[in-house]
Scaffold this motif. Structure first.
Motif, PDB file in Angstrom:
ATOM      1  N   LYS A  74       5.016 -64.607  35.684  1.00 61.09           N
ATOM      2  CA  LYS A  74       4.785 -63.576  34.665  1.00 61.09           C
ATOM      3  C   LYS A  74       6.020 -62.709  34.470  1.00 61.09           C
ATOM      4  CE  LYS A  74       1.595 -59.788  33.554  1.00 61.09           C
ATOM      5  NZ  LYS A  74       2.591 -58.719  33.438  1.00 61.09           N
ATOM      6  N   GLU A  75       6.620 -62.276  35.568  1.00 60.45           N
ATOM      7  CA  GLU A  75       7.810 -61.417  35.462  1.00 60.45           C
ATOM      8  C   GLU A  75       8.980 -62.186  34.836  1.00 60.45           C
ATOM      9  OE1 GLU A  75      10.689 -58.669  38.340  1.00 60.45           O
ATOM     10  OE2 GLU A  75       8.903 -59.647  39.179  1.00 60.45           O
ATOM     11  N   GLU A  78       8.589 -62.429  31.022  1.00 64.43           N
ATOM     12  CA  GLU A  78       8.944 -61.176  30.357  1.00 64.43           C
ATOM     13  C   GLU A  78      10.462 -61.027  30.250  1.00 64.43           C
ATOM     14  OE1 GLU A  78       6.978 -58.273  32.728  1.00 64.43           O
ATOM     15  OE2 GLU A  78       4.987 -58.668  31.873  1.00 64.43           O
ATOM     16  N   SER A  81      11.890 -63.526  27.711  1.00 63.04           N
ATOM     17  CA  SER A  81      11.506 -63.212  26.331  1.00 63.04           C
ATOM     18  C   SER A  81      12.378 -62.109  25.737  1.00 63.04           C
ATOM     19  CB  SER A  81      10.030 -62.794  26.274  1.00 63.04           C
ATOM     20  OG  SER A  81       9.198 -63.860  26.664  1.00 63.04           O
ATOM     21  N   THR A  82      12.948 -61.269  26.597  1.00 64.03           N
ATOM     22  CA  THR A  82      13.756 -60.144  26.096  1.00 64.03           C
ATOM     23  C   THR A  82      15.256 -60.360  26.273  1.00 64.03           C
ATOM     24  OG1 THR A  82      13.515 -59.036  28.250  1.00 64.03           O
ATOM     25  CG2 THR A  82      11.909 -58.492  26.539  1.00 64.03           C
TER      26      THR A  82
END
Length: 583
Positions: A74-75, A78, A81-82
C-alpha cells in the motif's frame, strides 16, 4: 550479385540492454537522470538498513543514488503514484499477503504503465514465488533470493539495473529529439507542415490563414539567400506579435506561413488578417543598410473539417491568380470550379493512357553502399501524353479519385515483372493504402508474378501512406499475406506524412527509405544529418536496412556511407530511365 537476408522479427529486446553498459559516452546518458532514486519495498526494517549500508558508497556515472523506503504494498503504491522517476525498485514478495510484491509489479507495469523502472524481485521465501513462475508470468528484470545478495552481488545487480535504465532514458531522449526535429522548421524554430497536419487532424473543426510573401523568389535572386532568411525571421517575429491563445503559427516551406485558429468567429479572423497585413506593410525589414518593403497574399479557410490545408492553398492560388497583396476565402464554389476543370481534363488523359498502353515504367537503380554495385531498381510510373512524359505528381491523386489507381498499380507491376523476368535483380514498386484496401490485391499480384515466374524474394513493396495503414484491418491483413508469401515490404519516405516509429513494431520490414528531404542537403544542413543519424540508430537496433534517396553528389554519398546507410538511390547513380543500366 550481393545476397540479402530475409526480413526477421525486429524488437528491441531486453537482452540488448545488458550488453551496452560500456558502449558510448555514459556521462552523456547520465546527464538525463541526475540523482537516481531507488525504491526499497520490504516489511523488514533490517532489509532497508542492510541495503543502504551495503550501498552507501555507491555511485553511477558520477551521480549519487537516493534510497527511498516503503514498508508495504500500500505504501509503495502511494509513492509510485505520486513520484514517477524511480530508476530501480527492490521488491519483496511476501508482505501484507503472500503475493503483495507480485501485485505491486502488476500495478507498476499495467496500471501505471511504467515500463522504464527496473524491477528486482528480492525474496526471502522463494517457495511462495518460485523463480521460474515469477519470470514467466511477471514483467520483472531480475530475481534474487535474499540469501544470495551479498554486498558485492547487490552492488553488481544495482549497477546493471541502472545501466539498463540509463540506456532506456537515452533511447527515449533520442526519440523525443528526433520527433522535435521532424516537426520543427530549422530556420524559424516554428512548427512545420508535418506538425500542422497533425494538429489539424487532432481537431474537429478549425480555421486556417495561409500567408505567402509576395515576390520572395525575386528577393532571394536579387539580394541572396541570407537576406531571404532574414526576411523569413522578420516575418516570423511580426506574426508572433498578433498571436492569440487560440492561434498557432507555423512555417510551412520557403515563403509560406500558416496560422491555425480554433473556436473563433469569422469576424475575429478577418480582424486578425487586417492586423497582419497592416503590420507587415508598416514595418519593413532593415538589414545591412537594406530596407525591404514587403506585401503578402493570403488564402483563408473558416471553420472547416476536412482537407483544410488544401482548401487554404486553393484560396491562396485563387488570390494570386487575381493579384498580389490580396485576401481570398475558400468557398465550395471555388473548389467545385477547380475540381471540375482539373479532374475532367486529367481523368480523360488517364483513361486514354490506360487504353492505349501509355502508362509506362521508368527504372532507377539502387546501389549497395558497401560494394557500390546495383542490387535492385525502383519501378516508377510515368504517363505519356502527346509525346510528353508526365510525372506522377500531376495525375496520381486524380487517378485515386477517379478509381484508376489500382489499375495503374497493376499495370506498373506487370511491366516490372516483364522487365525483370530475364535477370535476377530485385525490384520495388510503390503500393498505396488504396491498393491494399482491395480484397483482390494479393491475388492479382500473385497471378502476375506467377505468369512471369518471378520469385517473391526479388520483389519489394514500398508502402505509401496517405492515411494510416494501421487503421485499415484489410490493408494490414494484405500486408501480412504478402510477407507470408515472401515479398519484402519497405516504408517509403520515412519521416513524413503518416510514417512514424510505431510502424517499426507493426510491420516486418525488408527496408526503410529515409525521406529524401533529409538526404538532399545532408552535406550542408546539420539538422538533416542529426535526423538521419537518429533514424539509422533505430533501424540498426531493430535490424532493418535503410535506403537513402535523393543522393545527388559524391559528398552526400560519402556522408550516408559513413552513417551506415545500407542502400543509396539518386541522380548521382542514375536518373529514372525506361531501360536498365547495362553493367
Amino acid at each position: 550479385m550481393a545476397s540479402h537476408d530475409q526480413p526477421t522479427e525486429h524488437k528491441l529486446v531486453e537482452e540488448d540492454l545488458f550488453v551496452f553498459e560500456n558502449e558510448g559516452n555514459d556521462d552523456d546518458i547520465s546527464e538525463l537522470t541526475g540523482t537516481y532514486n531507488i525504491l526499497i519495498v520490504d516489511d523488514e526494517e533490517a532489509v532497508h538498513t542492510v541495503t543502504k549500508m551495503a550501498l552507501k558508497e555507491f555511485r553511477f556515472n558520477n551521480h549519487d543514488v537516493n534510497f527511498i523506503s516503503a514498508y508495504s504494498e500500500k505504501e509503495a503504491r502511494e509513492l509510485l503514484s505520486t513520484k514517477d522517476d524511480f530508476a530501480v525498485a527492490f521488491i519483496d514478495v511476501v508482505m501484507e499477503t503472500n503475493k503483495s510484491g507480485l501485485n505491486l509489479v502488476e500495478f507498476i507495469r499495467d496500471e501505471l504503465g511504467n515500463k522504464n523502472i527496473r524491477i528486482i524481485i528480492r525474496t526471502g521465501q522463494p517457495g511462495e514465488a518460485p523463480e521460474k513462475y515469477v519470470i514467466d508470468n511477471y514483467d520483472i528484470n531480475d530475481y534474487k533470493e535474499k540469501t544470495e545478495l551479498t554486498s558485492g552481488k547487490l552492488y553488481t545487480t544495482l549497477r546493471t539495473s541502472l545501466a539498463q535504465y540509463s540506456q532506456i532514458l537515452g533511447i527515449l531522449n533520442n526519440k523525443n529529439e528526433l520527433y522535435k526535429q521532424l516537426v520543427t522548421d530549422s530556420l524559424t524554430g516554428l512548427p512545420n507542415r508535418t506538425m500542422l497536419n497533425y494538429d489539424l487532424d487532432s481537431k474537429n473543426h478549425a480555421s486556417l490563414v495561409l500567408i505567402n510573401i509576395d515576390r520572395f523568389s525575386v528577393i532571394n535572386e536579387t539580394y541572396g539567400f541570407s537576406i531571404g532568411n532574414e526576411l523569413l525571421l522578420h516575418v516570423t517575429k511580426l506574426l508572433q506579435k498578433i498571436l492569440h491563445s487560440k492561434m498557432k503559427l507555423y512555417h510551412l516551406e520557403a515563403d509560406n506561413f500558416a496560422i491555425a485558429i480554433h473556436e473563433q468567429s469569422k469576424a475575429f479572423i478577418c480582424d486578425k488578417i487586417d492586423e497582419i497585413k497592416t503590420l507587415i506593410k508598416n514595418i519593413p525589414l532593415e538589414f545591412n543598410h537594406i530596407t525591404l518593403h514587403i506585401s503578402i497574399t493570403i488564402g483563408s479557410v473558416y471553420d472547416e473539417m476536412d482537407n483544410i490545408i488544401q482548401k487554404a492553398e486553393m484560396a491562396l492560388k485563387q488570390a494570386r491568380s487575381i493579384s498580389r497583396n490580396r485576401v481570398e476565402f475558400y468557398s465550395q464554389e471555388l473548389e467545385n470550379e477547380r475540381n471540375i476543370e482539373q479532374n475532367s481534363l486529367w481523368t480523360n488523359r488517364i483513361a486514354h493512357a490506360i487504353e492505349s498502353g501509355k502508362i509506362l515504367n521508368y527504372y532507377q537503380p539502387i546501389i549497395e553502399c558497401e560494394s557500390g554495385k546495383i542490387v535492385k531498381y525502383e519501378s516508377l510510373v510515368r504517363l505519356e501524353h502527346e509525346g510528353e512524359i508526365i510525372s506522377p505528381f500531376f495525375f496520381l491523386n486524380i487517378a485515386r479519385q477517379a478509381g484508376y489507381l489500382q489499375i495503374i498499380t497493376r499495370i506498373v507491376f506487370n511491366n516490372a515483372c516483364k522487365k525483370f523476368q530475364d535477370n535476377q535483380l530485385k525490384f520495388s514498386i510503390n503500393i498505396t493504402d488504396h491498393d491494399l484496401a482491395d480484397p483482390d490485391c494479393v491475388d492479382n499480384f500473385e497471378k502476375t508474378r506467377n505468369k512471369y515466374q518471378i520469385d517473391t524474394s526479388r520483389i519489394v513493396l514500398e508502402l505509401l501512406e496517405e492515411t494510416s495503414l494501421s487503421s485499415n484491418p484489410l490493408a494490414m491483413d494484405n500486408i501480412k499475406r504478402f510477407i507470408d508469401l515472401g515479398y519484402g515490404c519497405s516504408i517509403d519516405d520515412f519521416g513524413t506524412e503518416c510514417s512514424n516509429f510505431q510502424q517499426l513494431d507493426t510491420h516486418v520490414l525488408e527496408s526503410l527509405k529515409i525521406d529524401g528531404k533529409f538526404i538532399k542537403d545532408i552535406d550542408t544542413n546539420k539538422k538533416s544529418k542529426i535526423i538521419t543519424e537518429a533514424i539509422i540508430f533505430y533501424t540498426q537496433k531493430v535490424g532493418i536496412k535503410t535506403v537513402a534517396e535523393f543522393v545527388h553528389s559524391q559528398e552526400v554519398f560519402e556522408i550516408i556511407k559513413e552513417l551506415g546507410v545500407t542502400y543509396a538511390q539518386g541522380y548521382y547513380f542514375g536518373e529514372p530511365k525506361p531501360e536498365l543500366i547495362k553493367e
